[in-house]
Write a protein that holds these residues in place. Structure first.
Motif, mmCIF file in Angstrom:
data_model
loop_
_atom_site.group_PDB
_atom_site.id
_atom_site.type_symbol
_atom_site.label_atom_id
_atom_site.label_comp_id
_atom_site.label_asym_id
_atom_site.label_seq_id
_atom_site.Cartn_x
_atom_site.Cartn_y
_atom_site.Cartn_z
ATOM 1 N N LEU A 173 64.510 11.726 -9.696
ATOM 2 C CA LEU A 173 64.795 11.966 -8.274
ATOM 3 C C LEU A 173 64.012 11.007 -7.374
ATOM 4 C CD1 LEU A 173 64.676 15.882 -8.050
ATOM 5 C CD2 LEU A 173 66.689 14.434 -7.800
ATOM 6 N N GLU A 174 63.303 10.073 -8.005
ATOM 7 C CA GLU A 174 62.449 9.115 -7.286
ATOM 8 C C GLU A 174 61.344 9.804 -6.505
ATOM 9 O OE1 GLU A 174 64.571 5.969 -5.317
ATOM 10 O OE2 GLU A 174 66.214 6.078 -6.774
ATOM 11 N N MET A 175 60.866 10.940 -7.038
ATOM 12 C CA MET A 175 59.633 11.531 -6.524
ATOM 13 C C MET A 175 58.475 10.832 -7.236
ATOM 14 S SD MET A 175 60.480 15.632 -6.417
ATOM 15 C CE MET A 175 59.342 16.046 -5.095
ATOM 16 N N ILE A 176 57.260 11.031 -6.742
ATOM 17 C CA ILE A 176 56.089 10.388 -7.351
ATOM 18 C C ILE A 176 55.210 11.482 -7.965
ATOM 19 C CG2 ILE A 176 54.085 8.906 -6.886
ATOM 20 C CD1 ILE A 176 55.749 8.188 -4.229
ATOM 21 N N PRO A 177 55.263 11.650 -9.312
ATOM 22 C CA PRO A 177 54.482 12.731 -9.911
ATOM 23 C C PRO A 177 53.035 12.346 -10.239
ATOM 24 C CG PRO A 177 56.082 11.856 -11.500
ATOM 25 C CD PRO A 177 56.159 10.994 -10.283
ATOM 26 N N ALA A 178 52.161 13.334 -10.142
ATOM 27 C CA ALA A 178 50.786 13.243 -10.630
ATOM 28 C C ALA A 178 50.435 14.642 -11.097
ATOM 29 C CB ALA A 178 49.849 12.801 -9.522
ATOM 30 N N TYR A 179 49.288 14.814 -11.758
ATOM 31 C CA TYR A 179 49.036 16.147 -12.306
ATOM 32 C C TYR A 179 47.570 16.531 -12.332
ATOM 33 C CZ TYR A 179 47.440 14.195 -16.812
ATOM 34 O OH TYR A 179 46.744 13.532 -17.787
ATOM 35 N N HIS A 180 47.380 17.855 -12.441
ATOM 36 C CA HIS A 180 46.085 18.411 -12.807
ATOM 37 C C HIS A 180 46.315 19.240 -14.059
ATOM 38 C CE1 HIS A 180 42.420 20.699 -12.959
ATOM 39 N NE2 HIS A 180 43.148 21.794 -13.021
ATOM 40 N N ASN A 181 45.403 19.138 -14.990
ATOM 41 C CA ASN A 181 45.460 19.917 -16.213
ATOM 42 C C ASN A 181 44.011 20.237 -16.556
ATOM 43 O OD1 ASN A 181 47.351 20.830 -18.321
ATOM 44 N ND2 ASN A 181 46.174 19.526 -19.692
ATOM 45 N N ARG A 182 43.811 21.283 -17.358
ATOM 46 C CA ARG A 182 42.438 21.617 -17.757
ATOM 47 C C ARG A 182 41.739 20.363 -18.298
ATOM 48 N NH1 ARG A 182 42.411 26.285 -21.957
ATOM 49 N NH2 ARG A 182 44.193 24.964 -22.373
ATOM 50 N N ASN A 183 42.461 19.610 -19.130
ATOM 51 C CA ASN A 183 41.944 18.335 -19.631
ATOM 52 C C ASN A 183 42.948 17.244 -19.343
ATOM 53 O OD1 ASN A 183 39.668 19.582 -21.034
ATOM 54 N ND2 ASN A 183 41.263 20.426 -22.371
ATOM 55 N N ARG A 184 42.423 16.034 -19.091
ATOM 56 C CA ARG A 184 43.314 14.886 -18.926
ATOM 57 C C ARG A 184 44.054 14.673 -20.238
ATOM 58 N NH1 ARG A 184 41.181 10.306 -15.768
ATOM 59 N NH2 ARG A 184 43.041 9.093 -15.291
ATOM 60 N N ARG A 185 45.343 14.288 -20.143
ATOM 61 C CA ARG A 185 46.118 14.093 -21.371
ATOM 62 C C ARG A 185 46.310 12.613 -21.641
ATOM 63 N NH1 ARG A 185 49.881 18.630 -23.241
ATOM 64 N NH2 ARG A 185 50.266 16.917 -24.673
#
Ligand code: 8YV
Length: 320
Positions: A173-185
């Motif tokens: 969809l041409e969104m820009i994803p980023a994330y938070h997780n308990r640990n970086r993957r």
């Protein structure tokens, strides 16, 4: 109620809540089913059957309590219909060497689709647009504008299988994803934020795809909501427990957050009255995995795990 055709070889399985018809038919063939939800006196049923029950079928929402596990001395396995098993007291199961299974993978794409659906519905005001047409308001004039999804920053909380499917779809969809997780993957090539607050501060849309349970209880609190801010949107497809719901309702009332798309709630099926009146909030009834195809695949995993266990084969999707 127990099945009519019982034999000594058939292990007794307590069905806390029935699953899909095709799966139930298979279970009927292979096990002696004890149906809790349709019993007029569930307490008496458990009392009468407690010495025989060796397996349980339950759902993420219905769960299995430590008290129930305690009452079943021969219990060997709990098969959960759902990827989320926060309702099952896994600690109590481990103490008794009771195995636990869930239904991962088969629902990841479906749940991610729901996340994208809720993003489109909230930002593009689709539920509101439907109501607008139905009540004849279009005849009076145009509906107010929505918000563009293309180019928006999508903060994904929880980068498991569902989070990764969400990221793929968001990129389409041409969104820009980023994330938070308990640990970086290390296997995920996306920007990582160490805390939900930092991710929320960066994001236009924050979508929750993490597990429920004590570790994520109220992860989205007042500070995260404030960081998301009056131009930010919240979408929840994980568990109601992840959000401080009163804080979210208050922020929505006060315009400190732009809108929300919610599939899960703190006290399902009850939804806070205030949310029902908000045009900028889309509400769905814990429906993210709810298609015939996906629910059948989940139910088949429940059957296959029970089958494997009682045949002495390795479990397909063990949690404990
Ligand atoms: C429910 C879910 O389990 O998989 C999960 O964790 O929340 C859902 O798929 C489903 O409603 C079955 O009860």
């Amino acid at each position: 109620m127990t099945s009519a055709t019982t034999t000594d070889e058939q292990p007794s399985v307590l069905v806390v809540w029935p699953i899909r018809p095709n799966a139930m038919a298979q279970l009927e063939q292979e096990f002696r089913l004890v149906h809790l939800s349709s019993s007029p006196d569930p307490e008496a049923l458990i009392e009468a059957e407690s010495g025989d029950i060796r397996g349980i079928v339950s759902t993420g929402e219905r769960g299995v309590s430590a008290a129930l596990i305690d009452r079943l001395p021969r219990l060997e396995i709990v098969a959960c219909f759902g990827v989320g098993y926060d309702g099952i007291d896994v600690g109590a199961c481990r103490q008794r060497d009771v195995r636990v299974t869930n239904t991962p993978d088969v629902l990841s794409k479906e749940v991610a689709d729901m996340g994208i659906g809720l993003i489109l519905m909230t930002l593009r005001r689709l539920a509101e647009a439907d109501r607008f047409v139905r009540r004849g308001a279009w005849l009076e004039g145009a509906m107010p504008m929505g918000t563009c999804v293309t180019g928006k920053k999508l903060g994904i909380v929880g980068m498991g299988r569902i989070g990764q499917e969400l990221a793929k779809r968001a990129q389409a969809l041409e969104m820009i994803p980023a994330y938070h997780n308990r640990n970086r993957r290390p296997d995920v090539d996306l920007p990582y934020f160490a805390t939900p607050v930092e991710l929320a501060r960066w994001a236009d849309v924050l979508v929750l795809a993490c597990p429920g349970g004590p570790a994520t209880h109220h992860l989205v609190n007042e500070s995260v909501i404030e960081a998301l801010g009056p131009q930010g949107w919240l979408v929840n497809i994980s568990r109601g427990s992840v959000v401080d719901e009163p804080a979210l309702v208050k922020a929505l009332e006060e315009g400190r957050i732009r809108g929300a798309g919610l599939d899960v709630f703190a006290d399902e099926p009850r939804v806070p009255e205030a949310l029902l009146k908000m045009e900028n909030v889309v509400l769905t009834p814990h429906h993210a995995s709810a298609t015939d195809e996906t629910r059948d695949a989940m139910a088949q995993l429940v059957v296959d795990n029970l089958r494997a266990h009682f045949a002495g084969r390795p479990l397909l999707t063990a949690v404990a």
